[in-house]
Structures are given as structure tokens and as C-alpha cells.
Design a protein around this motif. Structure first.
Motif, PDB file in Angstrom:
ATOM      1  N   ASP A   1      37.618  32.681  36.074  1.00 38.44           N
ATOM      2  CA  ASP A   1      38.126  33.849  35.339  1.00 38.44           C
ATOM      3  C   ASP A   1      39.397  33.487  34.568  1.00 38.44           C
ATOM      4  OD1 ASP A   1      36.117  35.556  35.974  1.00 38.44           O
ATOM      5  OD2 ASP A   1      37.281  36.847  37.313  1.00 38.44           O
ATOM      6  N   ALA A   2      40.268  32.688  35.187  1.00 38.65           N
ATOM      7  CA  ALA A   2      41.493  32.270  34.500  1.00 38.65           C
ATOM      8  C   ALA A   2      41.163  31.479  33.242  1.00 38.65           C
ATOM      9  CB  ALA A   2      42.357  31.433  35.441  1.00 38.65           C
ATOM     10  N   VAL A   3      40.122  30.648  33.305  1.00 39.75           N
ATOM     11  CA  VAL A   3      39.718  29.859  32.143  1.00 39.75           C
ATOM     12  C   VAL A   3      39.103  30.752  31.071  1.00 39.75           C
ATOM     13  CG1 VAL A   3      38.019  28.159  31.376  1.00 39.75           C
ATOM     14  CG2 VAL A   3      39.457  27.676  33.353  1.00 39.75           C
ATOM     15  N   ARG A   4      38.186  31.638  31.479  1.00 43.95           N
ATOM     16  CA  ARG A   4      37.512  32.479  30.482  1.00 43.95           C
ATOM     17  C   ARG A   4      38.471  33.458  29.820  1.00 43.95           C
ATOM     18  NH1 ARG A   4      33.577  32.773  34.612  1.00 43.95           N
ATOM     19  NH2 ARG A   4      34.274  34.877  35.113  1.00 43.95           N
ATOM     20  N   GLU A   5      39.387  34.034  30.617  1.00 42.45           N
ATOM     21  CA  GLU A   5      40.297  35.046  30.091  1.00 42.45           C
ATOM     22  C   GLU A   5      41.591  34.453  29.552  1.00 42.45           C
ATOM     23  OE1 GLU A   5      40.921  37.700  33.333  1.00 42.45           O
ATOM     24  OE2 GLU A   5      38.787  38.132  33.602  1.00 42.45           O
ATOM     25  N   GLN A   6      41.816  33.148  29.804  1.00 37.04           N
ATOM     26  CA  GLN A   6      43.059  32.482  29.420  1.00 37.04           C
ATOM     27  C   GLN A   6      44.267  33.278  29.901  1.00 37.04           C
ATOM     28  OE1 GLN A   6      43.289  30.753  25.487  1.00 37.04           O
ATOM     29  NE2 GLN A   6      41.069  30.889  25.249  1.00 37.04           N
ATOM     30  N   ASP A   7      44.220  33.646  31.150  1.00 34.23           N
ATOM     31  CA  ASP A   7      45.298  34.448  31.721  1.00 34.23           C
ATOM     32  C   ASP A   7      45.437  34.101  33.196  1.00 34.23           C
ATOM     33  OD1 ASP A   7      47.340  36.235  31.825  1.00 34.23           O
ATOM     34  OD2 ASP A   7      46.132  38.031  31.519  1.00 34.23           O
ATOM     35  N   LEU A   8      46.573  34.481  33.758  1.00 33.32           N
ATOM     36  CA  LEU A   8      46.825  34.244  35.175  1.00 33.32           C
ATOM     37  C   LEU A   8      46.012  35.228  36.017  1.00 33.32           C
ATOM     38  CD1 LEU A   8      50.272  33.563  36.792  1.00 33.32           C
ATOM     39  CD2 LEU A   8      48.748  35.214  37.835  1.00 33.32           C
ATOM     40  N   VAL A   9      45.364  34.734  37.052  1.00 36.12           N
ATOM     41  CA  VAL A   9      44.589  35.566  37.975  1.00 36.12           C
ATOM     42  C   VAL A   9      45.250  35.465  39.346  1.00 36.12           C
ATOM     43  CG1 VAL A   9      42.359  35.938  39.086  1.00 36.12           C
ATOM     44  CG2 VAL A   9      42.454  35.251  36.682  1.00 36.12           C
ATOM     45  N   TRP A  10      45.607  36.618  39.907  1.00 32.27           N
ATOM     46  CA  TRP A  10      46.335  36.676  41.183  1.00 32.27           C
ATOM     47  C   TRP A  10      45.469  37.368  42.225  1.00 32.27           C
ATOM     48  CZ3 TRP A  10      49.711  35.064  44.457  1.00 32.27           C
ATOM     49  CH2 TRP A  10      50.265  35.904  45.438  1.00 32.27           C
ATOM     50  N   ILE A  11      45.320  36.732  43.378  1.00 30.58           N
ATOM     51  CA  ILE A  11      44.589  37.287  44.516  1.00 30.58           C
ATOM     52  C   ILE A  11      45.570  37.374  45.680  1.00 30.58           C
ATOM     53  CG2 ILE A  11      42.646  37.006  46.094  1.00 30.58           C
ATOM     54  CD1 ILE A  11      41.810  37.482  43.242  1.00 30.58           C
ATOM     55  N   ASP A  12      45.858  38.602  46.139  1.00 40.15           N
ATOM     56  CA  ASP A  12      46.939  38.757  47.112  1.00 40.15           C
ATOM     57  C   ASP A  12      46.489  38.641  48.563  1.00 40.15           C
ATOM     58  OD1 ASP A  12      45.655  41.123  47.652  1.00 40.15           O
ATOM     59  OD2 ASP A  12      47.197  42.421  46.821  1.00 40.15           O
ATOM     60  N   GLY A  13      45.214  38.410  48.833  1.00 39.26           N
ATOM     61  CA  GLY A  13      44.785  38.267  50.222  1.00 39.26           C
ATOM     62  C   GLY A  13      43.283  38.369  50.371  1.00 39.26           C
ATOM     63  N   ALA A  14      42.838  38.367  51.629  1.00 36.18           N
ATOM     64  CA  ALA A  14      41.411  38.329  51.926  1.00 36.18           C
ATOM     65  C   ALA A  14      40.684  39.573  51.418  1.00 36.18           C
ATOM     66  CB  ALA A  14      41.207  38.165  53.436  1.00 36.18           C
ATOM     67  N   GLU A  15      41.308  40.744  51.509  1.00 27.71           N
ATOM     68  CA  GLU A  15      40.634  41.962  51.066  1.00 27.71           C
ATOM     69  C   GLU A  15      40.409  41.943  49.552  1.00 27.71           C
ATOM     70  OE1 GLU A  15      42.509  45.490  52.364  1.00 27.71           O
ATOM     71  OE2 GLU A  15      42.324  45.030  54.503  1.00 27.71           O
ATOM     72  N   GLU A  16      41.417  41.505  48.813  1.00 28.80           N
ATOM     73  CA  GLU A  16      41.270  41.411  47.358  1.00 28.80           C
ATOM     74  C   GLU A  16      40.212  40.380  46.991  1.00 28.80           C
ATOM     75  OE1 GLU A  16      42.620  42.128  43.232  1.00 28.80           O
ATOM     76  OE2 GLU A  16      42.480  43.233  45.115  1.00 28.80           O
ATOM     77  N   MET A  17      40.171  39.260  47.719  1.00 28.65           N
ATOM     78  CA  MET A  17      39.158  38.243  47.476  1.00 28.65           C
ATOM     79  C   MET A  17      37.764  38.813  47.710  1.00 28.65           C
ATOM     80  SD  MET A  17      38.522  34.961  46.733  1.00 28.65           S
ATOM     81  CE  MET A  17      39.828  33.846  47.249  1.00 28.65           C
ATOM     82  N   ALA A  18      37.586  39.540  48.805  1.00 27.43           N
ATOM     83  CA  ALA A  18      36.275  40.115  49.121  1.00 27.43           C
ATOM     84  C   ALA A  18      35.860  41.155  48.085  1.00 27.43           C
ATOM     85  CB  ALA A  18      36.296  40.728  50.511  1.00 27.43           C
ATOM     86  N   ARG A  19      36.810  41.899  47.547  1.00 31.19           N
ATOM     87  CA  ARG A  19      36.489  42.942  46.564  1.00 31.19           C
ATOM     88  C   ARG A  19      36.097  42.337  45.221  1.00 31.19           C
ATOM     89  NH1 ARG A  19      38.908  45.576  42.499  1.00 31.19           N
ATOM     90  NH2 ARG A  19      40.865  44.425  42.754  1.00 31.19           N
ATOM     91  N   ARG A  20      36.842  41.326  44.772  1.00 33.63           N
ATOM     92  CA  ARG A  20      36.613  40.790  43.430  1.00 33.63           C
ATOM     93  C   ARG A  20      35.627  39.624  43.409  1.00 33.63           C
ATOM     94  NH1 ARG A  20      42.343  39.948  40.540  1.00 33.63           N
ATOM     95  NH2 ARG A  20      40.916  39.267  38.876  1.00 33.63           N
ATOM     96  N   TYR A  21      35.630  38.833  44.468  1.00 38.10           N
ATOM     97  CA  TYR A  21      34.783  37.629  44.496  1.00 38.10           C
ATOM     98  C   TYR A  21      34.094  37.530  45.853  1.00 38.10           C
ATOM     99  CZ  TYR A  21      38.006  36.658  40.670  1.00 38.10           C
ATOM    100  OH  TYR A  21      38.756  36.750  39.539  1.00 38.10           O
ATOM    101  N   PRO A  22      33.099  38.361  46.095  1.00 42.56           N
ATOM    102  CA  PRO A  22      32.485  38.410  47.429  1.00 42.56           C
ATOM    103  C   PRO A  22      31.843  37.100  47.852  1.00 42.56           C
ATOM    104  CG  PRO A  22      31.245  39.723  45.817  1.00 42.56           C
ATOM    105  CD  PRO A  22      32.535  39.374  45.180  1.00 42.56           C
TER     106      PRO A  22
END
Length: 732
Positions: free
Chosen positions: A98-119
Motif C-alpha cells: 500500500d505504501a508503494v501504490r499510494e506513495q505515502d506512509l502507512v501506519w499500523i498501530d497494533g494487532a487489531e488494526e492489522m486484522a482490520r486492514r490486512y486480515p
């Protein structure tokens, strides 16, 4: 030209790039025995982690086709991390891509955010940690990405200073990579990712006097320090333990549950604990204390269970329960491979996934996939690791001839041979046909149909455990389904490609005063067909029409519709219609056909004697014009909507005077749509390549080859170059 927009940046205080990576000059940072530029990447990464207070991270670089990110260097992470995450397709759903495609910083603050966005990623990385990913850029080009991991105790948001430091570090790494490429030393991912050492684990000889059982593990799990008390508790000499990993030298610790506890502590940077039984009945407690340099393990002995009452049956010491997280270790790689196989769309994809995921998982070196053709013969459809020609005697063998792969197909029973002697005994006639010292042959079938066999070979003798045999049999079923879908996909889209090529012009007309070069490149062999088309139409001695377009969709329907659109445009052009009417009438044809597919097109009416061009566009990229002095501009041509949307749509035209020797460049978006790159940046890069053609009048044939050679390979690409006032030369 359209301006090149800079990459996105978060707000924050400026941070010097060298300060961000913790070294004064990244280009002079290391004189490694291996590739020095790769060593500089590792050193920069280590400096970034140190300055950010992070425990681990890594650098991905785009492969040459620009379709995948390859893990090139990592630090502070367990070596097992590099396995399933070694290669990431750019379109995969991960934070790094996503960081490569969007050319932007991608922040994941923990396991719950990881599971929600990238299961899917959360399934194979079920740990509590925070992560930031940023792209590595060189002007308009994306080179790769960097990711940084913190423990799960990191605050839920990055600070302004952290964001600024991440971007500055990405700039420093991007500059390092670009400088190396400019010097003729492009940094390429090696066969294995570089594991850059973190801070060395602490300790001194005084540790030998400690009464506690302590081990200091490096980031890779190897033991850097062990106290005599720990060696006694483990009943293993200290000399044997040093430099090894606990589960490699202590058989009763060689279980997935214990390795998973280590991985969880390393990835989350949180303390952990587990119990293990030292035979015959001694309970040991292992407390894990991680930091960026490794893990300190404290080993203590627990009290034995109480004696059973007189006459009661002795109480068995229970094995540690494997909770849901621990059980993931046993299927860690299998889950990743299974998920990836579901998205495989070609035989090439299936072979690549088996080679990159399954072979490292089981320690095999080579794979060959055999399919059964309509005549009941074996056909080699993909190999990895086999030298050319080594399997040629197996290609075309009937499945009733007794070959081990044929036997597995006929019986549906896998074959496992752990040694060469075992294979020689079972199949003496075929021992010279396959390299290796051990083999697994998995039958592949779907309901009511035999698909083929998967041949896996090992460089050393291999003992196939019951669990491994069961896992391979299950994975063989998944590979069967994937190969069945992929062969059907390849066959269907092979027909579509043949249809598309048949509908494109085989030659272009000769016209005095016009030089033409046309190129068509299909998408990579394992991807879908497109609907690109082009044509050059002779109207009379001094007039011609040029058209280029793209049908929406990637199948035989798109290819067939492309033929109808091209025919309609040719008919209206030869009837004398001007550009706006040609597109308007073709648009009405598409709307009358009531198709769900849309089309883009650019149509040029060229008056050779006057060097005057009339242009109309329907949702297609604007042509580029290269002047003889090398300057390139995007022609300011108004356009209408895509063909097939509105039957009453209007397509305005523009009149242009073309200087002698100028080159008009028409193209489809396969030449500018690159994974992870903004379209405006890609267009600017194309214009730059066109500008740097070399001479005032570059040969169009060579120029076309140069431009089409830069195509990303992820979509069909068509290129049409026109030069007015250059005689009767013409190329294809």
C-alpha cells in the motif's frame, strides 16, 4: 508538460537525511566483503532503527518487471520472517505494498488494526507490534519500500518527529539506491535477504558466576551467552549450546509451540513465558525478555507435582496446551501458501508460489509440475531448479508406463522416497531421470478428473514425518485446484490473445512524407489479455488517418469488441468523416450493441502536404509531441467521454500544425500505468525517455523498441509513432 508532483509527506519538523539514518554519509558508510552497496543499505537500516528506537525493520526493492517487491535486507527480526514475506506482489493487500501504490506512509498501530486492514497478514503475523511503511523514491520512480517495527507498547500515533525522520530516512535510502544505479552498480535483491545484525547482546565473564539459569539469544535465535546453571538445567554442555539455537540442539524443545513463543516475543517485543518438560518428568519454566538486540531467557525449575495418595493412580505430567496462537506455528507457512494459491491465475503463478513458498518450507530444492494431456500422456507444465533438459525423457510418457509420477496419478497415493537407495529400489528404471537424494511425488486431481503430479526433490536424504506427509498431501490438493484453474485460465486467454493478434493489422500502408513505427506488446504471459488496437488508414495520396485505442476488459469478449470498433473506425474514416464524426458514429455503434464494455480512442486525421493534424479523443491519453531539439510536450487536445457511455456524446477536435521532423507519440496506458507510481509521474517519465532519444532525428524503429521495452508488463501496451516530412520510410 504536466509537472511532476512530489511524493506525499506528513507534517513534521525537518530532519536531515544523514541524521535520520544515524551516519554522516551513507555512501561511505561500509566497506563490506559482500556487495558494498547492499551493505550500505543494511547500515542505513540499522541506523534508522537505532534513531527511531525501533527493534526491527526491513527494505524491499522492486524486481525488474516492477510487479513484485523482494525483501532485500532486514534487521532485528527472526530469520523465519524472511520466508513467507520474501516476495510480495505489488497488488497484494499489505502495508508495504500500500505504501508503494499510494506513495505515502502507512501506519499500523497494533494487532487489531492489522486484522482490520490486512486480515491475511494478521493471520500469519498474529503478534502485538506497531509498524510504519514508507516508499523509497527516485524522482517519479518508485524503487521499493522500507518498514519499521516497534513493540506493541508504542503509542497509537506516530509523533511528528518520527514521521519526519521516517521520510528523511526513506529519502536517504532512495538517494543511495539512485546513486548506485547511476554509477552502474544497481542494487539488486540477492537470492536471500541480507540479515543485518542488530546491537550485540550484552554480557561478560561475570555472568558465569550467576546462580540463575540464563541464556542470551541473538536476534537470529542463536545462543550468545549461557550460564553454567542454564547448561545444567538443560542437561547440555555450554560449548554445545553456544552459537546454536535451543530447539536445534535440545530435542525436547524442538516443538512448534516453543518456537512460536520465541517468535511472538521477538515480533511483539513483549515478555513471554512457557513451560516445557525435560524428560523424564522435570518441569522447566522459560521466561523471555526481548529487546532490539535479542532475547534473554531465564530458566527455572518448578516444584514437582504432589505425590498421589496411597492406592491412587499416578498423576501424569500434562503436556503444555497449545492455544490457538501456538497452533498457528504448525500451519504458518501452509496458511500463507494456501491463501496465495487461491489468487493464482496462471500456471506460471502456481509454479512460482510452489517454488518460493513450499520448497523453503520443507527444505526441498526443485519442483516439477506434470499435467495429463488429452492423450493420457505426461506434459511438463512448469519447473524450478532443474537444469534445462534434465526432465525431457519424462515429457510425453504415458501414465500407464510405470513412471513414479504416473503411478501416483493413477493410484491417487503419494510417493515418498527418503533416500536414493529407496528410490532405486522402487523405480530402478528412472533413477537417472531426476536429480536429488530424496523425493516426494504428490498426485493432483479434482473431482472426476486427474490433473497431474507434483515432483519435489531434495539435495539430501529426508525423513518424512507423519505430520509432514499429511501436510504435503493437503497442500497437493490445493495445488491441484490452483493448477486446474490456472490451465483453464491460460487456455481461455490464449484464445483471446490469438484473436486479438489476428485482428491487429499485419502491415501498414506506405505514404510519402510519413514515417511510422508501431509496436504491440501483450501483458506478461501469465496475465490476462487486453483490448488494445491501432491502425493506419490511407485516405488518398496526401491524407491518412491514425487511430489507437483500448477496450475495457481482459477476455475474448474484449478482443472481439476491439475488432468491431477498429472496423467501424476504418469504415467511417474511409467514407470521409472528420475525426469528431468518426468517434461519434463509433460511439453510437457501441451504445447500440448494449455492451457493458467501454472503449477509449484517439483519432488523428493527417494532411501530409500541409503537415496539419486534426485530433479527437474519447477518454484516451493525450498524444505527446517530440520536437527535433528534444523538447517534449503533451498536446493540449480537448477530449470527450469514453465510447459506449452516452449515445449523444460529442467529441471535439483540435487542429495542430506539426513542425517538420517532429514525432507524434500515441500510446495506451500500459506504457504509463506502473505499479505504485502516480500516473502523472509515469507520464513525465515517458516524456523524459522520449526527450532523451539521442539525436534530432532518431530512427523510429529503435525509438519504438526503447519505449516499449520500458513497459511495466502488467497490461497490454500499444505504441504508434508518426513523423511527418521524412519521406516514405515505414516500420512495424
Amino acid at each position: 508538460m504536466r509537472p511532476v508532483s512530489p511524493g506525499k509527506r506528513g507534517s513534521g519538523d525537518p530532519v536531515d537525511s544523514a541524521d535520520a539514518v544515524g551516519i554522516a554519509d551513507p555512501a561511505d558508510a561500509v566497506d563490506a566483503a559482500f556487495d558494498p552497496d547492499l551493505g550500505r543499505v543494511g547500515l542505513c537500516l540499522g541506523g534508522v532503527l537505532s534513531r527511531l528506537g525501533a527493534y526491527g525493520g526491513g527494505v524491499y526493492l522492486l524486481d525488474e518487471p516492477g510487479t513484485s517487491l523482494l525483501l532485500t535486507a532486514f534487521s532485528g527480526l527472526p530469520p523465519q520472517f524472511a520466508g513467507p514475506w520474501r516476495s510480495l506482489p505489488v497488488d497484494a493487500p499489505t502495508a508495504v505494498t500500500d505504501a508503494v501504490r499510494e506513495q505515502d506512509l502507512v501506519w499500523i498501530d497494533g494487532a487489531e488494526e492489522m486484522a482490520r486492514r490486512y486480515p491475511l497478514a494478521a493471520l500469519t503475523l498474529p503478534y502485538h507490534f506497531a509498524s510504519a511503511s514508507v516508499p523509497l523514491l527516485d524522482g517519479p520512480e518508485v524503487l521499493g519500500a522500507m518498514f519499521v517495527n516497534w513493540s506493541g507498547f508504542h503509542p497509537p500515533q506516530l509523533t511528528r518527529a518520527e514521521r519526519a525522520r521516517l521520510w528523511a530516512a526513506a529519502d536517504a535510502l532512495g538517494r543511495l539506491l539512485a546513486d548506485a544505479a547511476a554509477a552502474g552498480r544497481p542494487v539488486r535483491p540477492g537470492p536471500e535477504a541480507l540479515s543485518w545484525p542488530g546491537a550485540p547482546p550484552g554480557g561478560d565473564t561475570a555472568a558465569a558466576r550467576l546462580p540463575e539459569g540464563l541464556c542470551a539469544l541473538a536476534v537470529d535465535g542463536s545462543i550468545a551467552l549461557v550460564t553454567p546453571a542454564a547448561a545444567r538445567l538443560l542437561e547440555t554442555p555450554a560449548d554445545t549450546l553456544l552459537g546454536a539455537r535451543l530447539w536445534d540442539v535440545i530435542p525436547w524443545l524442538d516443538r512448534p509451540i516453543y518456537q512460536e513463543r520465541y517468535r511472538a516475543a521477538a515480533m511483539s517485543q513483549e515478555t513471554g513465558t512457557f513451560e516445557a518438560m525435560r524428560p523424564p518428568a522435570t518441569r522447566l519454566v522459560f521466561d523471555l525478555y526481548p529487546d532490539a538486540s535479542g532475547i534473554t531467557v531465564r530458566i527455572t525449575e518448578t516444584a514437582p507435582p504432589p505425590e498421589p495418595e496411597s492406592g491412587a493412580a499416578p498423576t501424569a505430567v500434562p503436556e503444555p496446551a497449545e492455544d490457538s496462537q501456538s497452533r498457528l506455528e504448525g500451519i504458518y507457512h501452509e496458511l500463507h501458501l494456501a491463501a496465495a494459491l487461491t489468487s493464482a491465475t496462471s500456471v506460471h503463478d502456481v509454479v512460482r508460489l510452489v517454488a518460493h513458498e513450499l520448497l523453503p518450507m520443507i527444505g526441498a530444492s526443485r519442483v516439477a509440475l506434470f499435467a495429463v494431456d488429452e492423450a493420457g500422456r505426461l506434459e511438463i507444465v512448469g519447473t524450478h531448479g532443474h537444469p534445462p533438459g534434465t526432465l525431457r525423457l519424462l515429457d510425453g510418457i504415458r501414465i500407464d508406463q510405470g513412471h513414479p509420477g504416473a503411478k501416483a496419478i493413477m493410484s491417487g497415493i503419494p510417493l515418498f522416497a527418503g533416500t536414493r537407495e529407496e528410490m532405486d529400489r522402487l523405480y530402478p528404471d528412472y533413477r537417472h531421470l531426476s536429480q536429488g537424494e530424496a523425493w516426494a511425488i504428490l498426485p493432483m486431481a479434482v473431482p472426476s478428473q486427474r490433473i497431474g503430479a507434483c515432483l519435489l526433490s531434495f539435495d539430501r536424504p529426508h525423513r518424512f514425518t507423519a505430520e509432514e506427509r499429511a501436510s504435503l498431501l493437503a497442500l497437493g490438493a490445493l495445488i491441484s485446484q490452483a493448477l486446474f484453474r490456472a490451465r483453464h485460465h491460460d487456455a481461455t486467454h490464449g484464445i483471446a490473445r490469438d484473436l486479438q493478434r489476428a485482428l491487429l493489422p499485419h502491415s501498414l500502408p506506405r505514404l510519402r512524407g510519413l514515417e511510422v513505427a508501431a509496436r504491440y506488446r501483450p501483458a506478461a504471459a501469465h496475465l490476462s489479455v487486453g483490448g488494445d488496437f491501432y491502425d493506419l488508414i490511407r485516405l488518398d495520396r496526401h491524407r491518412a488517418a491514425a487511430v489507437i485505442g483500448d477496450i475495457q476488459g481482459h477476455d475474448a469478449t474484449a478482443a472481439a469488441l476491439m475488432g468491431q470498433v477498429r472496423t467501424a473506425i476504418r469504415a467511417h474514416a474511409t467514407a470521409g468523416a472528420d475525426p469528431r464524426r468518426v468517434l461519434a458514429r463509433t460511439n453510437r455503434l457501441l451504445t447500440d450493441l448494449d455492451t457493458d464494455l467501454l472503449a477509449s480512442a484517439a483519432y488523428l486525421h493527417v494532411a501530409l502536404d500541409k503537415r496539419r493534424v486534426l485530433v479527437s479523443r474519447a477518454g484516451h491519453p493525450a498524444p505527446l509531441l517530440r520536437h527535433r531539439d528534444g523538447t517534449v510536450e503533451a498536446l493540449d487536445v480537448p477530449g470527450g467521454i469514453l465510447l459506449g457511455v452516452d449515445a449523444a456524446a460529442d467529441y471535439p477536435r483540435a487542429a495542430l500544425a506539426v513542425p517538420p521532423g517532429a514525432i507524434i507519440c500515441l500510446y495506451t496506458d500500459g506504457l504509463t500505468d506502473r505499479p505504485g507510481v502516480d500516473p502523472d509521474r509515469s507520464l513525465a517519465a515517458l516524456a523524459d525517455r522520449l526527450s532523451r532519444a539521442g539525436t534530432a532525428d532518431p530512427p523510429l524503429d529503435e525509438l519504438a523498441e526503447t519505449l516499449i521495452g520500458d513497459a511495466s508488463g502488467t497490461d497490454d501496451t500499444t505504441l504508434l509513432l508518426l513523423r511527418l516530412g521524412q519521406g516514405r520510410r515505414r516500420t512495424r
